[in-house]
Scaffold this motif. Structure first.
Motif, mmCIF file in Angstrom:
data_model
loop_
_atom_site.group_PDB
_atom_site.id
_atom_site.type_symbol
_atom_site.label_atom_id
_atom_site.label_comp_id
_atom_site.label_asym_id
_atom_site.label_seq_id
_atom_site.Cartn_x
_atom_site.Cartn_y
_atom_site.Cartn_z
ATOM 1 N N PRO A 22 75.337 11.267 -8.063
ATOM 2 C CA PRO A 22 74.229 10.415 -8.747
ATOM 3 C C PRO A 22 74.889 9.267 -9.704
ATOM 4 O O PRO A 22 74.120 8.209 -10.035
ATOM 5 N N LEU A 83 67.111 14.372 -11.699
ATOM 6 C CA LEU A 83 67.344 13.179 -10.584
ATOM 7 C C LEU A 83 66.213 12.943 -9.705
ATOM 8 O O LEU A 83 66.253 11.817 -9.261
ATOM 9 N N LEU A 196 69.181 9.456 -3.927
ATOM 10 C CA LEU A 196 69.311 10.161 -5.397
ATOM 11 C C LEU A 196 68.565 11.566 -5.086
ATOM 12 O O LEU A 196 68.857 12.580 -5.637
#
Length: 206
Positions: A22, A83, A196
């Motif tokens: 990430p 996320l 992501l």
């Protein structure tokens, strides 16, 4: 501590820092959209976030995760949700034209300090580094290591994480890369968002 131990820590952690995740993904996208300077500030936050997990490991958080795995699971779900939230924002705003004058970010994240905090939060969204650092310390750091050795290790961690993401920022801030991004903004933003989200789901499920 021996020089060999420091060298081993450097290369083991560097391998972890450069692996796609990430933080690297966000550094690439930020630099594409807003230029290298903003990516550098984000990279500083990413490096600081890694140091926070390393300090947590020094204080026994990695051991706590082993004793109470439910705590690690809970933190993983919280991090995964964060996320996925970032991924949702990328996907939702992908069709919007890029404003090259004012970054298309929430007001609280338009300052350089906001970018640092975004980097820190992105790193803290994944609790696995605490276990990773705990393993490194148990393997390479003797129990009687002096304080300067721990300070040097934190310096290595910051240098690796921040430095690698600065390199990523430089690559993705190049004019040729940026022109390609502007031509395919919607597709690229949705690819970034999908990746992501995938990383968030992987964090929650592993």
């Amino acid at each position: 501590m021996s020089l060999a131990a420091f060298v081993a820590i450097y290369f083991v952690h560097l391998a972890a820092a450069i692996s796609p995740g990430p933080a690297v993904l966000l550094a690439a996208r930020t630099s594409l959209r807003e230029g290298m300077a903003r990516g550098v500030w984000l990279s500083v936050g990413i490096g600081l976030g890694a140091c926070i997990w390393a300090v947590a490991a020094l204080f026994g958080l990695a051991v706590l995760f082993k004793i109470a795995p439910a705590l690690l699971t809970g933190l993983k779900f919280v991090g995964a949700a964060y996320l996925i939230y970032l991924a949702f924002k990328m996907w939702r705003h992908a069709p919007e034209p890029l404003d090259t004058e004012i970054p298309a970010l929430p007001k609280g994240q338009r300052s350089n300090l906001g970018m640092v905090w975004l980097g820190i939060l992105t790193q803290l969204a994944n609790p696995k580094p605490a276990v990773f650092f705990g393993t490194i310390f148990l393997t390479f750091v003797p129990p009687a290591a002096p304080l300067w050795a721990y300070a040097a290790i934190l310096g290595i961690i910051f240098f690796n994480d921040a430095g690698w993401n600065v390199i990523v920022s430089r690559i993705f801030s190049l004019e040729r890369t940026r022109r390609g991004y502007l031509n395919l903004k919607t597709v690229i933003d949705r690819i970034f968002g999908g990746l992501l989200a995938t990383l968030g789901l992987k964090l929650a499920l592993t």
